[in-house]
Design an enzyme around this catalytic site. Structure first.
Site, PDB file in Angstrom:
ATOM      1  N   GLY A 266      38.106  42.343  40.602  1.00 51.80           N
ATOM      2  CA  GLY A 266      39.165  41.472  40.081  1.00 51.80           C
ATOM      3  C   GLY A 266      39.006  41.136  38.611  1.00 51.80           C
ATOM      4  O   GLY A 266      39.928  41.315  37.819  1.00 51.80           O
ATOM      5  N   ALA A 267      37.833  40.661  38.247  1.00 55.99           N
ATOM      6  CA  ALA A 267      37.625  40.223  36.873  1.00 55.99           C
ATOM      7  C   ALA A 267      36.144  39.975  36.647  1.00 55.99           C
ATOM      8  O   ALA A 267      35.353  39.997  37.595  1.00 55.99           O
ATOM      9  CB  ALA A 267      38.404  38.935  36.606  1.00 55.99           C
ATOM     10  N   MET A 268      35.781  39.711  35.391  1.00 52.11           N
ATOM     11  CA  MET A 268      34.364  39.526  35.056  1.00 52.11           C
ATOM     12  C   MET A 268      34.199  38.428  34.022  1.00 52.11           C
ATOM     13  O   MET A 268      34.896  38.400  33.011  1.00 52.11           O
ATOM     14  CB  MET A 268      33.805  40.864  34.550  1.00 52.11           C
ATOM     15  CG  MET A 268      32.367  40.809  34.121  1.00 52.11           C
ATOM     16  SD  MET A 268      31.260  40.393  35.505  1.00 52.11           S
ATOM     17  CE  MET A 268      29.978  39.512  34.638  1.00 52.11           C
ATOM     18  N   GLU A 269      33.231  37.564  34.297  1.00 49.75           N
ATOM     19  CA  GLU A 269      33.070  36.317  33.541  1.00 49.75           C
ATOM     20  C   GLU A 269      32.224  36.433  32.281  1.00 49.75           C
ATOM     21  O   GLU A 269      31.593  35.448  31.877  1.00 49.75           O
ATOM     22  CB  GLU A 269      32.435  35.275  34.474  1.00 49.75           C
ATOM     23  CG  GLU A 269      30.954  35.529  34.846  1.00 49.75           C
ATOM     24  CD  GLU A 269      30.735  36.247  36.162  1.00 49.75           C
ATOM     25  OE1 GLU A 269      31.647  36.974  36.602  1.00 49.75           O
ATOM     26  OE2 GLU A 269      29.644  36.117  36.753  1.00 49.75           O
ATOM     27  N   ASN A 270      32.188  37.590  31.607  1.00 49.06           N
ATOM     28  CA  ASN A 270      31.381  37.739  30.381  1.00 49.06           C
ATOM     29  C   ASN A 270      31.552  36.524  29.472  1.00 49.06           C
ATOM     30  O   ASN A 270      32.658  36.038  29.283  1.00 49.06           O
ATOM     31  CB  ASN A 270      31.836  38.976  29.615  1.00 49.06           C
ATOM     32  CG  ASN A 270      32.084  40.154  30.519  1.00 49.06           C
ATOM     33  OD1 ASN A 270      31.180  40.616  31.165  1.00 49.06           O
ATOM     34  ND2 ASN A 270      33.337  40.591  30.606  1.00 49.06           N
ATOM     35  N   GLU A 303      36.739  32.771  37.160  1.00 47.00           N
ATOM     36  CA  GLU A 303      35.973  33.318  36.032  1.00 47.00           C
ATOM     37  C   GLU A 303      35.666  32.222  35.019  1.00 47.00           C
ATOM     38  O   GLU A 303      34.574  32.166  34.462  1.00 47.00           O
ATOM     39  CB  GLU A 303      36.711  34.483  35.362  1.00 47.00           C
ATOM     40  CG  GLU A 303      37.129  35.619  36.296  1.00 47.00           C
ATOM     41  CD  GLU A 303      36.029  36.125  37.204  1.00 47.00           C
ATOM     42  OE1 GLU A 303      34.846  36.032  36.839  1.00 47.00           O
ATOM     43  OE2 GLU A 303      36.353  36.605  38.319  1.00 47.00           O
TER      44      GLU A 303
HETATM   45  N1  B3K Z   1      30.906  38.512  38.792  1.00 47.01           N
HETATM   46  C1  B3K Z   1      31.936  39.495  38.921  1.00 47.01           C
HETATM   47  C2  B3K Z   1      31.633  40.538  39.929  1.00 47.01           C
HETATM   48  C3  B3K Z   1      30.867  41.666  39.426  1.00 47.01           C
HETATM   49  C4  B3K Z   1      30.773  42.780  40.445  1.00 47.01           C
HETATM   50  C5  B3K Z   1      29.894  43.849  39.999  1.00 47.01           C
HETATM   51  N2  B3K Z   1      29.831  44.968  40.919  1.00 47.01           N
HETATM   52  C6  B3K Z   1      33.247  38.879  39.233  1.00 47.01           C
HETATM   53  C7  B3K Z   1      33.204  37.568  39.878  1.00 47.01           C
HETATM   54  O1  B3K Z   1      32.741  37.378  40.970  1.00 47.01           O
HETATM   55  O2  B3K Z   1      33.617  36.629  39.257  1.00 47.01           O
HETATM   56 ZN    ZN Z   2      32.417  35.297  40.674  1.00 45.04          ZN
END
Ligand code: B3K
Ligand code: ZN
Length: 876
Positions: A266-270, A303
């Site tokens: 879905g998305a990534m919290e960088n 996120e």
């Molecule tokens: N932390 C990411 C998920 C990353 C998955 C990597 N295979 C998104 C989330 O849970 O917010």
């Molecule tokens: Zn998450």
């Protein structure tokens, strides 16, 4: 591709890192097939690990190493050792600067992990172990470093982004441009991000509680710039909510979100630079359904909330994943409940948990919320870690109350800010802040499987005492034969004969949270003239199965009178389950099928009830899905499930036609679209009625769908009408609706994904032949996970009827696609194979065919580590 060496990583083997990285400077010279990466790491021996100087071991996968220098001096290749997945460098001083140059190939990176290209833009995905595909690094979350990143790129990539604040920009001597970003917060490599492309953005400002102005930007391709408003509104709401409910402010001066089309999840919290799957951020009334609107709001919030629960306080190792994911899912669920209808949000989440997480708990990949081991960590981004993990946090909230929980979270954030910690640290902060003992509660983190509560009751008329006896058990799961009793918060209400809420104690409380801690426990309540009716596990206060012998009359009564809206819905579900299970049995015994009039009447009175939230009515009217029935069954008899469910749906549609029609007309209007909770609720009920009406396949009802399809001013109404036609109208009508829809929306990626998914998941039109046809369609792309999820996932996960065809062709098809995908994107392949891993639960005719399909995957040649883990564990 990562190879399938069956290495297993164990939690018990955790050791602190040998070396720490105080600062990281990166420089990227972007080129599609040959990107140059230079990294400068300020490295120091970790005092907690010892004083000797072991070799420095860095992770690295699919990298072309160009040079290694220490303190400015080139290290000859004979001095270091390239490992299959890394680099080992001898060390002779406790502190030094390591400089590494390496080359990578973003264009050929179809795993969508590391640095890759999506529609010509560069982007990254580093969680969990993707940074090692960018450069050599101690790629583990307990190594936290500040990052300074310079991106150099040709002019056709005007937007160059990374974490933190922009500190410099300019042009290189050869006419390329560069931008340098600096992130002052130390972070693990999994939170690193880079984006480069020809992007537009929308901008807004948020003023924090302490008065700081934060710049908010959402980046996307120019054609989607009109689809960012909802995400921006959601972001601002999330920022405010986290201040109000958790006292958490945003920390940087800028927060950026980028939409990309090729994304594994879905998305990534960088940190400061969230990267989103386009489908989880872009929306407009004409192109996005209500479900998308709500999903976007939830994911943007999720996120954003990670900035504290995940980034400021991160995980020590990947076994602790639920520390950030379970907690953050709980946080986003509460946020959505506050923004929309609390009961409906809870119902949606619990339905999903019961159908999919319970199935995972009972399947070959079953694992605790904090797993003990893994081969490939990507396989553990699971419903158990996320959703059950959130339920565990919810139980802590229930046990401590909102204020106690807040004290615990305050202490947790204060104590561990800037650290990489464990689930244990989270529980400890909750305990310490409240002076409670969660020793037994901790078992929720270490024991897998779904506990079962067998509830029985007794009434002693002479003394007016009602006793409730609860026995808990938990089925064996891989590697865990015996389970110790869990600490379970069990919310209870008792109803009197007129539906009134009875007092449970002398203080007059009408609801109590019982704390179950033993294998068997009896609770007594006094002062009743008649036997009360129990309302059990209100609000689904624990992720367990409850068995209690309710009669149909009891359930009808609860549906009408329970003050707990969740349990009203749940009573309806139990009633439907009873009916559908009886129908399955009758089908097997070749007896005539008959729907209990009680169920029809119950649904009718719900339809006629104008006091209830329409969204709740829609939830009550929805029969349990085939997947839910399958999870619930001891042995899955697919044919009987399909027969029972289709019969029930059709009978209900015929019997309730007038009420459905009246209700449809009551809510059908052409007001302007708004994603408000009230409007979504009205559309949800109206469209539930329309879908039922079309099940009759009668011309007048189908005409309603045709009219709605032709006139719809928003995508929710349009998509539901199209689905009704696709599923129930004559071939020609369905076909022409599909064509006109495609003609209108073919330029819109998100709508085309919906169009593909709607066909592949249709029991009528999603035949294997048609699904293969969709894979030939120009809109399909095997390298794009959204397209794969829509077409192949739609067929295998949401088209119970066609996928389970008796000849097993659906399973063979899935195996074939999984094998092909594994070469491109192992994470997606390993996820997609799930439906055939559950073969043991099926009747032998289908189960054997599933197993054979799974075996064909195993025998197909060298598998990725991701796929190997899932397939080998499922065949064991
Ligand atoms: N932390 C990411 C998920 C990353 C998955 C990597 N295979 C998104 C989330 O849970 O917010
Ligand atoms: Zn998450």
């Amino acid at each position: 591709m990562k190879d399938a060496q069956p290495r297993t990583v164990y939690l018990k083997d955790y050791r602190v890192p040998d070396y720490l990285v105080d600062s990281t400077r990166l420089r990227f010279e972007l080129q599609p097939r040959s990107t140059l990466v230079r990294s400068e790491l300020h490295i120091r021996r970790n005092p907690a690990a010892g004083t000797d100087l072991p070799p420095l071991v860095l992770d690295g996968v699919e990298l072309e190493l160009l040079s290694v220098s220490i303190d400015g001096e080139l290290v000859p290749a004979s001095r270091y050792q390239e490992l299959p997945e890394g680099l080992s460098i001898p060390v002779d001083k406790p502190e030094f600067v390591l400089e590494i140059h390496n080359r990578i190939n973003p264009e050929e990176n179809t795993s969508l992990e590391g640095l890759y290209l999506s529609n010509g833009m560069y982007c990254t995905q580093c969680e969990a172990e993707g940074f090692r595909k960018i450069t050599f690094y101690p790629d583990r979350p307990d190594v936290m470093s500040t990052f300074t990143t310079t991106i150099v790129a040709p002019k056709q990539y005007p937007v160059l982004l990374s974490n933190g604040n922009e500190i410099e920009r300019g042009t290189t001597e050869d006419g390329r441009q560069f931008v340098t970003w600096e992130d002052p917060f130390a972070k693990p490599s999994y939170l690193f991000a880079l984006v480069a492309g020809d992007l537009q953005h929308v901008e807004d400002t948020f003023t924090t509680a302490s008065g700081r102005a934060v710049k908010l930007q959402i980046f996307t391709e120019a054609k989607n710039i009109g689809k960012c408003d909802h995400a921006m509104r959601s972001l601002k709401k999330s920022m405010r909510w986290d201040e109000e409910v958790y006292g958490r402010e945003y920390d940087l001066d800028i927060f950026m979100v980028v939409a990309v089309d090729h994304f594994n999840m879905g998305a990534m919290e960088n940190k400061g630079l969230n990267i989103f799957n386009s489908a989880c951020v872009l929306a407009s009334p004409k192109t996005a359904t209500d479900a998308s609107y709500q999903r976007i709001e939830a994911i943007v919030a999720h996120e954003y909330f990670h900035n504290w629960s995940g980034n400021r306080v991160t995980c020590r190792d990947w076994f602790q994943l639920s520390l950030k994911e379970g907690f953050t899912v709980f946080r986003d669920a509460e946020f959505s409940a506050d923004m929309n209808s609390r009961a409906v949000k809870r119902i949606e989440d619990v339905s999903m948990l019961r159908t999919t997480q319970f199935a995972e708990d009972a399947g070959p990949m079953s694992h605790p919320v904090r797993p003990d081991s893994y081969m490939e960590i990507s396989n553990f981004y699971t419903l158990t870690v996320y959703e059950k993990g959130a339920e565990v946090v919810r139980m802590i909230h229930t046990l401590l109350g909102a204020d106690g929980f807040r004290k615990g979270s305050d202490l947790y954030f204060e104590r561990h800010d800037g650290q990489a910690v464990t689930c244990e640290d989270f529980v400890k902060a909750m305990e310490d802040a409240n002076g409670v003992d969660f020793s037994q509660f901790r078992r929720w983190y270490s024991q897998a499987g779904t506990p079962v509560l067998d509830v029985s009751d007794e009434f002693d008329a002479a003394s007016g005492t009602y006793s409730l006896t609860i026995r808990q058990s938990c089925p064996a799961t891989p590697g865990q034969q015996e389970k110790l009793p869990f600490h379970i918060p069990f919310a209870l209400g008792l109803l009197g004969r007129d539906g009134e809420a009875l007092p449970l104690d002398t203080a007059g409380n009408t609801e109590q949270v019982l704390e179950i801690t033993e294998s068997e426990q009896t609770f007594r309540f006094h002062g009743f003239a008649q036997k009360p009716l129990p309302s059990l596990l209100r609000g689904f206060s624990a992720p367990v199965k409850v068995r209690y012998e309710y009669s149909s009359e009891d359930l009808l009564f609860l549906m009408r009178c329970d003050s707990d809206e969740f349990n009203r819905w749940d009573a309806g579900q139990r009633l439907a389950f009873m009916a559908l299970e009886k129908l399955q049995e009758d089908f097997r015994q070749q007896r005539p099928l008959e729907l209990p009039p009680a169920l029809v009447n119950a649904y009718r009175s719900v339809l006629q009830n104008r006091e209830l939230d329409p969204a709740l009515v829609a939830e009550i009217l929805a029969l349990p899905s085939a997947q839910t029935l399958a999870e619930h069954a001891e042995t899955i008899d697919a044919e009987a499930i399909i027969a029972a469910r289709e019969f029930a749906r059709r009978e209900l549609a015929l019997a309730l036609k007038d009420d459905l029609l009246a209700c449809y007309q009551r809510f059908h209007d052409d007001r302007e679209y708004s994603p408000s909770a009230a409007d979504i609720a009205a559309r949800s009920l109206k469209n539930t009625c329309l879908s039922y009406l079309c099940v009759t396949e009668e011309t007048e009802q189908l005409a309603l769908a045709e009219a709605q399809f032709a006139a719809a001013g928003n995508m929710t109404d349009s998509a539901v009408a199209l689905a009704a036609l696709v599923n129930h109208a004559p071939e020609q009508v369905a076909q022409s609706a599909l064509e006109s829809f495609y003609q209108r929306w073919q330029q819109d990626t998100q709508v085309v994904e919906l169009w593909l998914g709607l066909q592949s998941s249709s029991a009528q039109r999603g035949t294997l032949e048609n699904v293969r046809g969709l894979m030939q369609h120009p809109a399909f792309e095997l390298k794009n996970p959204n397209k794969v999820r829509a077409v192949i996932g739609g067929f295998a996960n949401r088209n119970f009827n066609q996928f389970h065809r008796a000849d097993g062709s659906g399973f063979d098809f899935l195996a074939e696609q999984v094998i092909a995908l594994d070469k491109l994107n192992p994470q997606i392949a390993a996820r997609l194979v799930t439906p055939i891993t559950r073969w043991k639960k099926y009747t032998a005719d289908l189960g054997d065919k599933m197993r054979a399909a799974l075996q064909s995957v195993m025998d197909s040649g060298k598998l990725s580590r991701d796929l190997y883990e899932v397939v080998s564990k499922s065949l064991a």
